[in-house]
Write an enzyme that holds these catalytic residues in place. Structure first.
Site, mmCIF file in Angstrom:
data_model
loop_
_atom_site.group_PDB
_atom_site.id
_atom_site.type_symbol
_atom_site.label_atom_id
_atom_site.label_comp_id
_atom_site.label_asym_id
_atom_site.label_seq_id
_atom_site.Cartn_x
_atom_site.Cartn_y
_atom_site.Cartn_z
ATOM 1 N N HIS A 16 0.828 -1.208 0.000
ATOM 2 C CA HIS A 16 0.000 0.000 0.000
ATOM 3 C C HIS A 16 0.864 1.262 0.000
ATOM 4 O O HIS A 16 0.579 2.215 -0.738
ATOM 5 C CB HIS A 16 -0.923 -0.008 1.225
ATOM 6 C CG HIS A 16 -2.007 -1.036 1.160
ATOM 7 N ND1 HIS A 16 -3.269 -0.762 0.693
ATOM 8 C CD2 HIS A 16 -2.020 -2.344 1.489
ATOM 9 C CE1 HIS A 16 -4.021 -1.847 0.745
ATOM 10 N NE2 HIS A 16 -3.274 -2.827 1.220
ATOM 11 N N ASP A 121 -6.221 5.709 1.541
ATOM 12 C CA ASP A 121 -6.283 4.309 1.150
ATOM 13 C C ASP A 121 -7.686 3.765 1.420
ATOM 14 O O ASP A 121 -8.462 4.344 2.194
ATOM 15 C CB ASP A 121 -5.248 3.519 1.948
ATOM 16 C CG ASP A 121 -5.152 2.062 1.540
ATOM 17 O OD1 ASP A 121 -4.401 1.776 0.607
ATOM 18 O OD2 ASP A 121 -5.841 1.221 2.158
#
Length: 477
Positions: A16, A121
């Site tokens: 990520h 995110d």
């Protein structure tokens, strides 16, 4: 010149964080008015903390417009992975709020960049509330596929409108007809968060809140996922979607540290080697390792195998140094002429090598995009998260992979529910490595298409510019 500051908040985890860094670099490269701060949330379970000094930039001027702020460590007090993630991320809201408040107060002159918004995110939706407090929009960077985004939102809609409980489909042979997929989606490829009661709330919260953002950047490209992108863009309840991928970390690998790997690859014929790697956190159990070894030996295919082990659930895998009891007796001697076993692998550089002809993968989305970008067809063995759905998409929807098992699952517990036989693995690997196969032709074609999406006039560049225009249009006065 009006300047804008974006605050990026990725989830903990190298996949990520690195994807976020790469999209940040792309945005900065496309518009000199932008500057970016990336908040780093380190995982307490990872032995290595993220180091911004490893990031390479195409120019010094670009590197001056990005800052990294490491947030204080949080130590979760739970053994449920969904709760751990929630504590790690939601607990950072006061720290983010403090930093943003200081930024706003110290950048009050006309020449300073103004806070334009948050880019979060998919698991950081609690930060929407922080952005709202400062009166700025929130955008999302979705690090998985457009098809998965469309699927999770469709399943949320089925729950809200028809009381569909996905936990009832565990081990079911049912299929779902969804607008974003050509083929019916088997219930067996549903992610773990949709199948277990203890994780379901986590999925519902983030899926529902993702509809509150101003827009969603997706790490994919239109030509790969046209049906899913159109399904998302035609749904009035879903924010604007910008497919801007493939966003990949293609530079910075230190090949000299792995000289023996590349010397070995250099001596192999073109497209002759199958590469086996299950991601930065992925491992397979000892019994499954035995089946893979047997399959590789029987197939006669040249192989490069990143073999790693995990000591504990949340710990990072380590390289295997003692193969006794892990590999069949005499395996290394018998395969010495055609195979090589390694530890941690410089995956991008291996996929880019001319000798690599196939990739046995856990189907993490970053790995899938890397394989597509280099035109390497895949064989699927998903482990956890949304990887089963990715495997289904790669095999059935995009035609760039063959199936070992699409619904293989070790889940968050990292314990295999079943063992795939050597015969099944061997058959898939032999099919994968056929030079005139449909999957190889499709992978080669998609390689060229993925690269065209990233040049001026390409679909992803156009989408990126639409996003930047939207940022400046919605920037608070």
């Amino acid at each position: 010149m009006e300047k804008a500051e974006l605050v990026f908040i990725p989830s903990p985890g190298v996949g990520h964080i690195m994807s976020t860094v790469e999209i940040a670099k792309v945005l900065l490269n496309h518009d000199e008015r932008l500057s970016i701060t990336v908040f780093i949330i380190n995982s307490p379970f990872s032995p290595n903390k993220f180091n911004p000094n490893i990031i390479s930039f195409p120019s010094p001027s670009l590197s001056k417009r990005i800052k990294f702020t490491t947030l204080p460590d949080i130590h979760p007090t739970d053994d449920n992975i969904a709760n751990i993630f929630t504590q790690l991320i939601d607990g950072q809201a006061p720290n983010v709020k403090k930093w943003v408040n200081e930024f706003v107060n110290s950048n009050s002159n006309l020449d300073s960049p103004r806070l334009a918004g948050f880019v979060i995110d998919m698991f950081c939706t609690a930060m929407i509330d922080v952005a709202n407090e400062f009166g700025v929009p929130t955008y999302m960077f979705f690090t998985s596929s457009a098809a998965y985004l469309a699927f999770k939102l469709h399943m949320l809609k089925l729950r809200d409108e028809h009381n569909v409980d996905t936990t009832e489909f565990k081990n079911s042979d049912a299929e779902f007809i969804v607008p974003s997929c050509v083929n019916p989606v088997p219930a067996k490829v549903l992610p773990e968060v949709m199948l277990k009661e203890e994780y379901l709330h986590f999925y519902i919260v983030h899926a529902r809140r993702s509809k509150e953002v101003k827009g969603i950047l997706v790490n994919s490209f239109l030509e790969l996922e046209s049906r899913a992108v159109h399904a998302l863009q035609s749904d009035d309840e879903i924010p604007p979607v910008y497919p801007v991928g493939p966003i990949l970390q293609l530079s910075g690998g230190n090949k000299s540290s792995y000289e023996d790997i590349f010397q070995w690859l250099d001596n192999q014929p073109p497209k002759s080697v199958v590469f086996l790697c299950f991601g930065s956190m992925g491992t397979i159990v000892a019994n499954q390792v035995m089946e893979f070894a047997s399959a590789l030996e029987k197939s006669g295919v040249r192989f490069l195998w990143s073999l790693r082990k995990r000591q504990k659930l949340m710990g990072a895998p380590s390289d295997v140094t003692n193969f006794e009891g892990i590999l069949p007796e005499g395996f290394l001697d018998r395969t010495a002429g055609v195979g090589k076993i390694i530890g941690w692998a410089p995956q991008v550089e291996i996929l880019a090598h001319k000798a690599t002809g196939g990739f046995v993968s856990h189907c993490g989305w970053n790995s899938s995009l890397e394989s597509i970008y280099f035109g390497v067809p895949m064989a699927t063995l998903p482990l956890s998260a949304e990887q089963q759905f990715n495997a289904f998409s790669l095999v059935k929807e995009y035609g760039v992979a063959v199936e070992i098992k699409m619904d293989y699952r070790v889940g968050f517990e990292m314990e295999a529910r079943e063992i795939v036989s050597a015969e099944v693995i061997e058959k898939a690997i032999v099919l994968l490595m056929q030079h005139d196969s449909d999957v190889r032709r499709r992978a080669k074609a998609m390689k060229e298409i993925s690269r065209k999406a990233l040049v001026d006039g390409g679909s992803s560049v156009s989408s990126l510019r639409y996003f930047i225009d939207d940022v400046f249009k919605n920037m608070p006065m």
